[in-house]
Every structure is written in C-alpha cells, then in structure tokens.
Design an enzyme around this catalytic site. Structure first.
Site, mmCIF file in Angstrom:
data_model
loop_
_atom_site.group_PDB
_atom_site.id
_atom_site.type_symbol
_atom_site.label_atom_id
_atom_site.label_comp_id
_atom_site.label_asym_id
_atom_site.label_seq_id
_atom_site.Cartn_x
_atom_site.Cartn_y
_atom_site.Cartn_z
ATOM 1 N N ASP A 13 0.886 -1.172 0.000
ATOM 2 C CA ASP A 13 0.000 0.000 0.000
ATOM 3 C C ASP A 13 0.919 1.216 0.000
ATOM 4 O OD1 ASP A 13 -2.337 1.635 0.334
ATOM 5 O OD2 ASP A 13 -1.882 1.793 2.460
ATOM 6 N N SER A 14 0.316 2.383 -0.231
ATOM 7 C CA SER A 14 1.108 3.612 -0.143
ATOM 8 C C SER A 14 1.585 3.847 1.282
ATOM 9 C CB SER A 14 0.244 4.798 -0.561
ATOM 10 O OG SER A 14 -0.843 4.905 0.340
ATOM 11 N N HIS A 32 -6.829 2.872 4.202
ATOM 12 C CA HIS A 32 -6.488 3.547 5.472
ATOM 13 C C HIS A 32 -7.724 3.772 6.352
ATOM 14 C CE1 HIS A 32 -2.647 4.570 3.517
ATOM 15 N NE2 HIS A 32 -2.212 5.057 4.664
HETATM 16 N N1 DGL Z 1 -4.609 3.210 1.226
HETATM 17 C C1 DGL Z 1 -4.605 3.912 -0.012
HETATM 18 C C2 DGL Z 1 -5.904 3.645 -0.784
HETATM 19 O O1 DGL Z 1 -6.559 2.651 -0.514
HETATM 20 C C3 DGL Z 1 -4.287 5.356 0.218
HETATM 21 C C4 DGL Z 1 -3.849 6.058 -1.007
HETATM 22 C C5 DGL Z 1 -3.016 7.287 -0.760
HETATM 23 O O2 DGL Z 1 -1.864 7.150 -0.339
HETATM 24 O O3 DGL Z 1 -3.498 8.383 -1.032
HETATM 25 O O4 DGL Z 1 -6.285 4.369 -1.676
#
Ligand code: DGL
Length: 267
Positions: free
Chosen positions: A15-16, A191
C-alpha cells in the site's frame, strides 16, 4: 522484468502506507500460516495526490522489490494504485497473479435499504474512470454521494488516530454524507477502516460501513490455493517500509498483534 517466482514463495502485499494493514489483517485471518511480506510505501504517501504516471511507476518499483524478495503473487492493498495502475501492472507481469482492491460499491448496493450510498476515498480514486464504471455497472438505481478526503491519509500516516483533530477532520468529510441521508458508506481507501469508529460516531449507529478487506482475502486465498505448495522456510509476516519503521511497527502491534519490528528499505 523478472521470471515467475516458484510457487513455494510468499504473498507480497503493498500500500502507499500503513492502510493496507487492514487488508493484511484479513489475509492473516483467511490464510493463517502463509508467508506474507507487507511493504508500506510510506516514504511516498499519499498516492492519492500523485499523477497516474507517478502511481504506476511507484507501484511497479514496489512490485519489482516484492518479486525480488520471493513473492509469487501480489496483493495491491490500495484502492488508488488499483484504480489507476492495475491494468498496466498486470500487462507488465502477465505471469504474476495480481489481486487489487476497489471501493465496495457492489456490496453497498446489496446492503442499502434507502438506496442512498456514500463513498469516501482519495481524490484520485473519486475522480477515476474505474469508479465511474463501477457506479454505472452496479449503482445506477442508487443516489451516490462521492466524497474525496484530502489530508486524511496524511493524518493517519502521522499516527494522530485518537486525536480530537482527526475527529474534526472526519466531520468535514461526513457532513455531505449526513446531508444526503446515506444509510451505507463505502470505505474506499484501505487507510479508512482504522478510523471507522470515528466515522461511525459522525454517521450514527444505523449507518453501515463497507470495507472490502475480507472479500480481497477471499479472492487472494482462491488464487493462492491454485498456486501454492507448502512454504518451506519459517512462516511469518514480515513488515517493510520506505518510511518510518516505528510507526508501522506500532500500528501493526496495535491492530494485528504483530510484535516483530518493521524494517526500513530504500526503493
Ligand atoms: N490506502 C490507499 C488507498 O486505498 C491510500 C492512497 C493514498 O496514499 O493516497 O487508496
């Protein structure tokens, strides 16, 4: 490009940032004893404010790393990266199964009673064609309120989870959904499950929240069982981050009971 890994490898999850831990939690419950490597790209979060090219390139770099570490399949535990880049990533690694996560529009349509649904997600996901398609395909009979949540991923990444400031920030995003009288809210970013209790405080106990982590774990298990032989090495979940290991370790201990500290990696 990498050759396909052997089926005795592991599942790479990314994930980010820390949000994909909500998917990792479901994967650990659905696939106990399966070796998992979680990469939080916190050094580059949020993806939701980046260009499509940036998110695609970054996701490709992370997948390359996961494959080097022995991944034989990948879970993109990020709605934004899935929405913007999964097509390109699958085309680049056709031999690697890649499972993504998308806002749970379909389950929300099945659960709503008043046909009013809210979707909370990053700016990029809200503006994406892929979400528009999901809405056209599944939610044509519903009134859907889309709400981007700029700053929310940053706030969660900074660890201010229990803060009153977080509650205030969520109030801004929940207000349009309250005004539209939605009875179902899609958590369209991995998140957000970690602030679900605060969202519930704003929306009230009768509003249902939809999170797709269990569905993603189910899909991953089906693909993995078609691939995998018993893992040979010690079975565990490893955590890596391009950001601050203390934050990832703290949240993984709190939310998933993982005591092993996260490692920092540079990608
Ligand atoms: N958890 C990421 C999502 O589901 C967050 C993305 C982000 O870093 O903006 O989109």
């Amino acid at each position: 490009m990498h050759s396909p890994a052997t089926p005795s490898g592991l599942i790479g999850v990314f994930d980010s940032g820390v949000g994909g831990l909500s998917v990792l939690r479901a994967l650990r419950a659905r696939l106990p004893g399966t070796p998992l490597l979680y990469l939080a790209d916190s050094g580059y979060a949020p993806y939701g404010d980046r260009t499509v090219e940036d998110v695609t390139q970054r996701s490709a770099r992370v997948i390359e790393h996961l494959l080097q570490q022995g991944a034989c399949m990948v879970v993109i535990a990020c709605n934004t990266a899935t929405t913007l880049a999964i097509g390109d990533l699958r085309a680049r690694w056709p031999q690697v199964p890649i499972v993504g996560v998308e806002p749970g529009v379909k389950p929300a349509v099945l659960r709503t009673r008043n046909r009013r649904i809210g979707v909370l997600a990053t700016r990029r996901t809200i503006a994406s064609e892929r979400l528009q398609r999901l809405l056209q395909d599944h939610a044509a009979a519903c009134e859907v309120t889309l709400q981007a949540c700029p700053g929310l991923v940053d706030a969660i990444e900074s660890g201010m989870l229990d803060d009153e400031g977080m509650f205030g920030l969520l109030g801004e995003f929940c207000a349009p959904l309250q005004a539209a009288q939605v009875d179902t809210v899609v958590l369209g970013c991995t998140h957000y499950p970690f602030v679900a209790d605060l969202i519930r405080r704003w929306m009230g106990p009768d509003v249902q929240l939809v999170d797709t982590a269990d569905a993603v774990a189910e899909r991953t298990a089906a693909v993995w069982q078609g691939l995998a032989t018993a893992p040979s090495g010690p079975v565990s979940t490893r955590l890596q981050t391009t950001g601050e290991p203390v934050l990832l370790s703290r949240l993984a201990a709190r939310w998933l009971g993982i005591e092993q500290p996260a490692e920092r990696v540079c990608l």
